[in-house]
Design a protein around this motif. Sequence first.
Motif, PDB file in Angstrom:
ATOM      1  N   ASP A 185       0.811  -1.229   0.000  1.00 28.70           N
ATOM      2  CA  ASP A 185       0.000   0.000   0.000  1.00 28.70           C
ATOM      3  C   ASP A 185       0.838   1.270   0.000  1.00 28.70           C
ATOM      4  O   ASP A 185       0.332   2.345   0.332  1.00 28.70           O
ATOM      5  CB  ASP A 185      -0.956   0.038   1.195  1.00 28.70           C
ATOM      6  N   CYS A 462     -11.958  -5.444  -1.119  1.00 31.28           N
ATOM      7  CA  CYS A 462     -10.800  -5.450  -0.237  1.00 31.28           C
ATOM      8  C   CYS A 462     -10.526  -6.900   0.143  1.00 31.28           C
ATOM      9  O   CYS A 462     -11.347  -7.545   0.818  1.00 31.28           O
ATOM     10  CB  CYS A 462     -11.056  -4.594   1.005  1.00 31.28           C
ATOM     11  N   LEU A 467     -15.762  -5.913   2.584  1.00 30.11           N
ATOM     12  CA  LEU A 467     -15.928  -4.570   2.046  1.00 30.11           C
ATOM     13  C   LEU A 467     -15.732  -4.590   0.535  1.00 30.11           C
ATOM     14  O   LEU A 467     -14.764  -5.172   0.034  1.00 30.11           O
ATOM     15  CB  LEU A 467     -14.925  -3.614   2.692  1.00 30.11           C
ATOM     16  N   ALA A 469     -16.704  -2.165  -3.359  1.00 31.76           N
ATOM     17  CA  ALA A 469     -17.038  -0.859  -3.916  1.00 31.76           C
ATOM     18  C   ALA A 469     -17.323  -1.008  -5.401  1.00 31.76           C
ATOM     19  O   ALA A 469     -16.797  -1.913  -6.062  1.00 31.76           O
ATOM     20  CB  ALA A 469     -15.910   0.147  -3.697  1.00 31.76           C
ATOM     21  N   LEU A 479     -20.187   2.078  -1.632  1.00 31.09           N
ATOM     22  CA  LEU A 479     -19.499   1.166  -0.727  1.00 31.09           C
ATOM     23  C   LEU A 479     -20.495   0.123  -0.237  1.00 31.09           C
ATOM     24  O   LEU A 479     -21.575   0.470   0.255  1.00 31.09           O
ATOM     25  CB  LEU A 479     -18.898   1.926   0.455  1.00 31.09           C
ATOM     26  N   LEU A 504     -11.037   1.030  -9.771  1.00 25.15           N
ATOM     27  CA  LEU A 504     -11.028   1.137  -8.311  1.00 25.15           C
ATOM     28  C   LEU A 504      -9.998   0.171  -7.746  1.00 25.15           C
ATOM     29  O   LEU A 504      -9.767  -0.911  -8.298  1.00 25.15           O
ATOM     30  CB  LEU A 504     -12.407   0.810  -7.714  1.00 25.15           C
ATOM     31  N   PHE A 506      -8.623  -1.034  -3.624  1.00 31.06           N
ATOM     32  CA  PHE A 506      -8.599  -0.905  -2.174  1.00 31.06           C
ATOM     33  C   PHE A 506      -7.179  -1.085  -1.656  1.00 31.06           C
ATOM     34  O   PHE A 506      -6.400  -1.877  -2.199  1.00 31.06           O
ATOM     35  CB  PHE A 506      -9.481  -1.972  -1.509  1.00 31.06           C
ATOM     36  N   LYS A 508      -4.795  -2.753   1.036  1.00 31.85           N
ATOM     37  CA  LYS A 508      -4.918  -4.056   1.693  1.00 31.85           C
ATOM     38  C   LYS A 508      -5.428  -3.908   3.118  1.00 31.85           C
ATOM     39  O   LYS A 508      -6.149  -4.765   3.627  1.00 31.85           O
ATOM     40  CB  LYS A 508      -3.569  -4.766   1.676  1.00 31.85           C
ATOM     41  N   GLY A 510      -7.508  -1.625   4.019  1.00 37.17           N
ATOM     42  CA  GLY A 510      -8.861  -1.093   3.971  1.00 37.17           C
ATOM     43  C   GLY A 510      -8.985   0.339   4.439  1.00 37.17           C
ATOM     44  O   GLY A 510     -10.105   0.838   4.541  1.00 37.17           O
ATOM     45  N   LEU A 513      -9.283   4.085  -0.349  1.00 37.86           N
ATOM     46  CA  LEU A 513      -9.692   3.591  -1.654  1.00 37.86           C
ATOM     47  C   LEU A 513      -9.255   4.602  -2.704  1.00 37.86           C
ATOM     48  O   LEU A 513      -9.430   5.813  -2.519  1.00 37.86           O
ATOM     49  CB  LEU A 513     -11.216   3.406  -1.703  1.00 37.86           C
ATOM     50  N   LEU A 541     -11.200   5.877   4.300  1.00 37.41           N
ATOM     51  CA  LEU A 541     -12.363   5.105   4.729  1.00 37.41           C
ATOM     52  C   LEU A 541     -12.357   4.821   6.216  1.00 37.41           C
ATOM     53  O   LEU A 541     -13.372   5.012   6.898  1.00 37.41           O
ATOM     54  CB  LEU A 541     -12.425   3.779   3.958  1.00 37.41           C
TER      55      LEU A 541
END
Length: 544
Positions: A185, A462, A467, A469, A479, A504, A506, A508, A510, A513, A541
């Motif tokens: 990330d 995710c 979760l 999206a 979401l 999109l 995510f 990792k 969460g 986004l 988020l």
Amino acid sequence: MPNRRKLSRPGSNAGAPRRAPLKGGGGGARKKQKRATEEDGFFEAVSDDEELVSSEEDRDYDEQEEGHGGEKSLGEREEDTETADEKRLRAAKAYLEEIRASTQKFEEDGRDDLDVDDEEHKKNDLGARDSLVADLLQQAQLEESGRVQRKLASRIVKPDVPTYGKKVGRRHRQTVTAVALSADDLKGFSASKDGLIVHWDVETGTSENYIWPNDDVLSSLNKLKSGPKGKPKRGSKHTLCLAVSSDGRYLVSGGLDRMIHLWDTRTREHLQAFPGHRGAVSSVVFRQGTQQMMSASYDRSIKLWSAEDRSYIDTLFGHQSEVLTLDCLRQERILSVGRDRTIRLWKVPDETQLVFRGHAASMECCCFINNAEFLSGADDGSVSLWNFMKKKPITVIRDAHGVINEYQAGYTMPGISSLDSGNSSFADGDVCHGNGNLNHESIVQPQKLVGVESWVASIAVCRGSDLAASGAGDGKICLWALDDDNRNLRLLHTLPTIGFVNSLAFAKSGQFLIAGVGQEPRLGRWGRNPHAKNGVILHDLIPS
């Protein structure tokens, strides 16, 4: 049960006529091979009159090798006889050592008060570290198998005042078509229709461009005999898809030039181009934990590649129209959707495919939840939840996109005054439709969009969580929470967005986004929103 079909592979069709053996001992094949070697500069022709003479150093080296030939041949024989199980065991041991090294900080906690030479404390520390490694491996295995999910949906905080998020990376001149995140990330990647591929840091926002080969190299790639057929598309740098490997070493892209481009994320240089597709490359993906790549194309085929070996592996046929999106987890299973209104789950080792039908419209995107469940989005604005044991979707959320419920008559978009001029150009009192367009006329009832704005162009999950999206061109990112053991979809809230949400991704963890937004849809120019800004938007988020 869904329809089960046999995978079609090139040259393995049952009804295909057999090729007759060449007459004359295969002389024609030898001539073709000779012609190919003569054209290749690597093979230098040696005349019959030229005598190959070894130097004194070569003779000495050969004699020295003969003296140690027994030991060398024995070592080579041991390496060559290593079985696949032994290779997997060696890789597993290396993986365990990496995890133990990463958990070393837990072993060092509180060591200041202990005697380093005390053998008993050393054994206790080693046992605690091994227990931690076992727990981490077990938790990772449960999350990958789908038996354990991280409950992130309940931690999502809905903001009091909706915001458009913050822009990250460099602004693209044309529509952003794909975004991706590294496994840690920390690095983000984005691509657009103008061929710009950007590598940016999530924390600092600093960005750098990838270096395309010059035009001569690109034109030579399009003229390869084994490459794309037909005249190359003008503006061949037009990129439609992007994917990054699990170790963050490779980046792969595809577009209108019908080539698979492999990049080095460390140097941002072009490594190799893989020809083979006869249509635009619409989607690329890496198999998790490996260097195996998959690509989908408008030529209705799916191809498998090896980034490590720089080689082609296989081709899968089955779709009756353009293949638009792919997804793959750690297992050798590929999920694909196309304009033939089908979703296909390919079991590569078994050479079979499961065909799912349920949408009345063309399906644009798909995404795995785990090895058994997956999501899809269609052109009619619906989002569906599937299980591979059912031939029809478990849950269908109709009009998930395309219906404007947030903005009513005389209602000004909340938070407009707090947005910077780069994100919004609305004047006071203007009514904002979901697609970002302005209308000064009052709306008595919620408006339903029937055009391109309602097409669900992107969907993401995710990994290992509940979760999800979805995004379209109706001015919002939805979401979703996966409830009742992944049997139901529940809308958490929406994130306002101006423009078409084409991709999109995510984090990792969460916590955030990212969305690739543009003025046009990803795969065409049949819609345009002049109020949108081409770029990448980051939405926070979960509070850290």
